[in-house]
Design a protein around this motif. Structure first.
Motif, PDB file in Angstrom:
ATOM      1  N   ASN A   8      18.986 -12.828  -6.529  1.00  0.00           N
ATOM      2  CA  ASN A   8      18.016 -13.249  -5.511  1.00  0.00           C
ATOM      3  C   ASN A   8      17.697 -12.097  -4.564  1.00  0.00           C
ATOM      4  O   ASN A   8      16.527 -11.862  -4.234  1.00  0.00           O
ATOM      5  N   ALA A   9      18.724 -11.365  -4.117  1.00  0.00           N
ATOM      6  CA  ALA A   9      18.502 -10.240  -3.197  1.00  0.00           C
ATOM      7  C   ALA A   9      17.665  -9.154  -3.861  1.00  0.00           C
ATOM      8  O   ALA A   9      16.805  -8.537  -3.220  1.00  0.00           O
ATOM      9  N   THR A  10      17.903  -8.930  -5.160  1.00  0.00           N
ATOM     10  CA  THR A  10      17.117  -7.937  -5.893  1.00  0.00           C
ATOM     11  C   THR A  10      15.656  -8.349  -5.970  1.00  0.00           C
ATOM     12  O   THR A  10      14.749  -7.541  -5.736  1.00  0.00           O
ATOM     13  N   MET A  11      15.411  -9.621  -6.283  1.00  0.00           N
ATOM     14  CA  MET A  11      14.037 -10.111  -6.393  1.00  0.00           C
ATOM     15  C   MET A  11      13.335 -10.085  -5.034  1.00  0.00           C
ATOM     16  O   MET A  11      12.151  -9.744  -4.949  1.00  0.00           O
ATOM     17  N   VAL A  12      14.060 -10.445  -3.970  1.00  0.00           N
ATOM     18  CA  VAL A  12      13.473 -10.391  -2.625  1.00  0.00           C
ATOM     19  C   VAL A  12      13.077  -8.962  -2.277  1.00  0.00           C
ATOM     20  O   VAL A  12      11.979  -8.710  -1.758  1.00  0.00           O
ATOM     21  N   THR A  13      13.958  -8.007  -2.588  1.00  0.00           N
ATOM     22  CA  THR A  13      13.697  -6.602  -2.273  1.00  0.00           C
ATOM     23  C   THR A  13      12.483  -6.080  -3.030  1.00  0.00           C
ATOM     24  O   THR A  13      11.603  -5.426  -2.452  1.00  0.00           O
ATOM     25  N   ILE A  14      12.427  -6.367  -4.334  1.00  0.00           N
ATOM     26  CA  ILE A  14      11.303  -5.885  -5.157  1.00  0.00           C
ATOM     27  C   ILE A  14       9.991  -6.527  -4.698  1.00  0.00           C
ATOM     28  O   ILE A  14       8.970  -5.851  -4.536  1.00  0.00           O
ATOM     29  N   LYS A  15      10.029  -7.839  -4.486  1.00  0.00           N
ATOM     30  CA  LYS A  15       8.821  -8.553  -4.045  1.00  0.00           C
ATOM     31  C   LYS A  15       8.328  -8.020  -2.703  1.00  0.00           C
ATOM     32  O   LYS A  15       7.131  -7.745  -2.529  1.00  0.00           O
ATOM     33  N   TYR A  16       9.247  -7.852  -1.767  1.00  0.00           N
ATOM     34  CA  TYR A  16       8.887  -7.343  -0.450  1.00  0.00           C
ATOM     35  C   TYR A  16       8.317  -5.933  -0.553  1.00  0.00           C
ATOM     36  O   TYR A  16       7.289  -5.621   0.067  1.00  0.00           O
ATOM     37  N   SER A  17       8.957  -5.076  -1.336  1.00  0.00           N
ATOM     38  CA  SER A  17       8.517  -3.692  -1.467  1.00  0.00           C
ATOM     39  C   SER A  17       7.128  -3.601  -2.065  1.00  0.00           C
ATOM     40  O   SER A  17       6.279  -2.845  -1.585  1.00  0.00           O
ATOM     41  N   VAL A  18       6.876  -4.369  -3.122  1.00  0.00           N
ATOM     42  CA  VAL A  18       5.571  -4.317  -3.784  1.00  0.00           C
ATOM     43  C   VAL A  18       4.473  -4.837  -2.859  1.00  0.00           C
ATOM     44  O   VAL A  18       3.431  -4.191  -2.680  1.00  0.00           O
ATOM     45  N   VAL A  19       4.709  -6.009  -2.250  1.00  0.00           N
ATOM     46  CA  VAL A  19       3.684  -6.622  -1.398  1.00  0.00           C
ATOM     47  C   VAL A  19       3.392  -5.744  -0.182  1.00  0.00           C
ATOM     48  O   VAL A  19       2.218  -5.483   0.146  1.00  0.00           O
ATOM     49  N   VAL A  20       4.431  -5.268   0.481  1.00  0.00           N
ATOM     50  CA  VAL A  20       4.229  -4.478   1.699  1.00  0.00           C
ATOM     51  C   VAL A  20       3.651  -3.108   1.370  1.00  0.00           C
ATOM     52  O   VAL A  20       2.796  -2.602   2.097  1.00  0.00           O
ATOM     53  N   THR A  21       4.095  -2.495   0.273  1.00  0.00           N
ATOM     54  CA  THR A  21       3.543  -1.191  -0.111  1.00  0.00           C
ATOM     55  C   THR A  21       2.046  -1.295  -0.363  1.00  0.00           C
ATOM     56  O   THR A  21       1.257  -0.479   0.130  1.00  0.00           O
ATOM     57  N   VAL A  22       1.641  -2.303  -1.125  1.00  0.00           N
ATOM     58  CA  VAL A  22       0.208  -2.498  -1.390  1.00  0.00           C
ATOM     59  C   VAL A  22      -0.539  -2.734  -0.079  1.00  0.00           C
ATOM     60  O   VAL A  22      -1.594  -2.132   0.176  1.00  0.00           O
ATOM     61  N   GLY A  23       0.011  -3.591   0.771  1.00  0.00           N
ATOM     62  CA  GLY A  23      -0.640  -3.888   2.045  1.00  0.00           C
ATOM     63  C   GLY A  23      -0.744  -2.683   2.952  1.00  0.00           C
ATOM     64  O   GLY A  23      -1.786  -2.431   3.564  1.00  0.00           O
ATOM     65  N   GLN A  24       0.345  -1.909   3.052  1.00  0.00           N
ATOM     66  CA  GLN A  24       0.336  -0.736   3.926  1.00  0.00           C
ATOM     67  C   GLN A  24      -0.693   0.299   3.469  1.00  0.00           C
ATOM     68  O   GLN A  24      -1.434   0.848   4.288  1.00  0.00           O
ATOM     69  N   PHE A  92       7.821 -22.196  10.819  1.00  0.00           N
ATOM     70  CA  PHE A  92       7.642 -21.081   9.901  1.00  0.00           C
ATOM     71  C   PHE A  92       8.981 -20.517   9.427  1.00  0.00           C
ATOM     72  O   PHE A  92       9.156 -20.189   8.253  1.00  0.00           O
ATOM     73  N   LEU A  93       9.941 -20.392  10.331  1.00  0.00           N
ATOM     74  CA  LEU A  93      11.200 -19.737   9.995  1.00  0.00           C
ATOM     75  C   LEU A  93      12.208 -20.693   9.360  1.00  0.00           C
ATOM     76  O   LEU A  93      13.350 -20.313   9.113  1.00  0.00           O
ATOM     77  N   ALA A  94      11.775 -21.930   9.073  1.00  0.00           N
ATOM     78  CA  ALA A  94      12.633 -22.865   8.349  1.00  0.00           C
ATOM     79  C   ALA A  94      12.283 -22.898   6.869  1.00  0.00           C
ATOM     80  O   ALA A  94      12.899 -23.619   6.097  1.00  0.00           O
ATOM     81  N   SER A  95      11.304 -22.114   6.473  1.00  0.00           N
ATOM     82  CA  SER A  95      10.852 -22.064   5.084  1.00  0.00           C
ATOM     83  C   SER A  95      10.952 -20.635   4.567  1.00  0.00           C
ATOM     84  O   SER A  95      10.511 -19.695   5.230  1.00  0.00           O
ATOM     85  N   GLY A  96      11.523 -20.467   3.376  1.00  0.00           N
ATOM     86  CA  GLY A  96      11.644 -19.131   2.790  1.00  0.00           C
ATOM     87  C   GLY A  96      10.302 -18.451   2.590  1.00  0.00           C
ATOM     88  O   GLY A  96      10.103 -17.319   3.045  1.00  0.00           O
ATOM     89  N   GLY A 184      18.975 -19.734   4.743  1.00  0.00           N
ATOM     90  CA  GLY A 184      19.941 -19.501   3.675  1.00  0.00           C
ATOM     91  C   GLY A 184      19.972 -18.027   3.339  1.00  0.00           C
ATOM     92  O   GLY A 184      20.236 -17.186   4.199  1.00  0.00           O
ATOM     93  N   SER A 185      19.655 -17.711   2.092  1.00  0.00           N
ATOM     94  CA  SER A 185      19.575 -16.313   1.654  1.00  0.00           C
ATOM     95  C   SER A 185      18.220 -16.012   1.043  1.00  0.00           C
ATOM     96  O   SER A 185      18.074 -15.065   0.282  1.00  0.00           O
ATOM     97  N   GLU A 186      17.204 -16.822   1.409  1.00  0.00           N
ATOM     98  CA  GLU A 186      15.897 -16.722   0.754  1.00  0.00           C
ATOM     99  C   GLU A 186      15.153 -15.437   1.084  1.00  0.00           C
ATOM    100  O   GLU A 186      14.263 -15.031   0.338  1.00  0.00           O
TER     101      GLU A 186
END
Length: 215
Positions: A8-24, A92-96, A184-186
C-alpha cells in the motif's frame, strides 16, 4: 512482498509521485508560458506571488490546508463555501481519496512557483529570432508552442520532471502533518512507513529494506 502495508505504501508513493509530477510540470510550464508570452516584462510581481509558497515550511503549509478543509467547531472556509452553496459539510480528511486530493492540491500550490521559475529560465533562452521566423512563416498560438517552444525547451522540461519525481518520491512531512498518513494508512508513503518501521516499532532491518527499495 507479502506485507500489504508495504505494498500500500509503495502504491501511495508511486501514485502521489506521478500525479504531482505531472501537475507540477504542467502548471509550472503553463505559468512560464504566461510569464513569457502574455505578461512579458510585467510578470515580475506575478512571479513573486506564485513563488512565495515555495519558501514556506511544508509543515506550516500542511497545517494551513488542514484548517482550510476542517469541519466541526473550527470549520474551514472550504466547507463554509459548500454550505453557502447548499451542500452539506464534507469530512475531507476522513476519506483516503479526499485526503489524497487535498495533499495533491496542497503540494501543487506550494511548489508550482518553483517549477514556473525553472521553466521560465529555459523559455527566455529560446532565441527571439527563432520565434520571429516561425511567426513570419505563419506559426502562431498553439502551433508556435507545440512545434517550436516545446521542442526547444525539452531539456529543461526533462530536468523539471526529474527534479519533481525525485522530490515527490521522498514526500514525508507534508503528508505526516496533514493527516498522519491517514485515515488509517491510506495516504502513508514509503518514507513514513520506513520511519514507523524503524523508529516506532524498532524493526531496523525491515526499515532499512524499505529505504533500499525507495532508493
Amino acid at each position: 512482498a507479502r506485507d500489504p502495508d508495504a505494498i500500500n505504501a509503495t502504491m501511495v508513493t508511486i501514485k502521489y509521485s506521478v500525479v504531482v509530477t505531472v501537475g507540477q510540470v504542467v502548471l509550472g510550464y503553463s505559468l512560464a508560458l504566461l510569464y513569457v508570452f502574455v505578461l512579458k516584462k510585467s510578470s515580475a510581481l506575478v512571479r513573486t506571488i506564485a513563488f512565495f509558497p515555495v519558501v514556506l515550511p511544508s509543515v506550516a503549509v500542511a497545517l494551513l490546508f488542514k484548517s482550510f478543509f476542517s469541519i466541526g467547531d473550527n470549520q474551514g472556509p472550504v466547507n463554509s463555501v459548500l454550505n453557502l452553496l447548499g451542500s452539506p459539510s464534507i469530512e475531507f480528511l476522513a476519506s483516503g481519496p479526499l485526503t489524497f486530493m487535498v495533499a495533491v492540491i496542497m503540494e501543487l500550490w506550494r511548489s508550482m512557483g518553483f517549477y514556473a521559475i525553472l521553466l521560465y529560465a529555459g523559455l527566455v533562452d529560446i532565441p527571439a529570432e527563432t520565434l520571429e521566423s516561425a511567426r513570419i512563416d505563419g506559426a502562431g498560438g498553439f502551433r508556435l508552442i507545440s512545434s517550436i517552444v516545446i521542442p526547444l525547451s525539452a531539456p529543461i522540461l526533462l530536468s523539471s520532471v526529474i527534479f519533481s519525481f525525485n522530490a515527490t518520491l521522498k514526500v514525508f512531512d507534508g503528508l505526516l502533518a496533514l493527516n498522519n498518513g491517514g485515515p488509517g494508512s491510506e495516504t502513508t508513503p514509503l518514507t513514513l512507513y520506513m520511519f514507523r518501521s524503524a523508529f516506532q516499532y524498532a524493526e531496523y532491518g525491515f526499515g532499512s529494506t524499505v529505504a533500499v527499495v525507495l532508493t
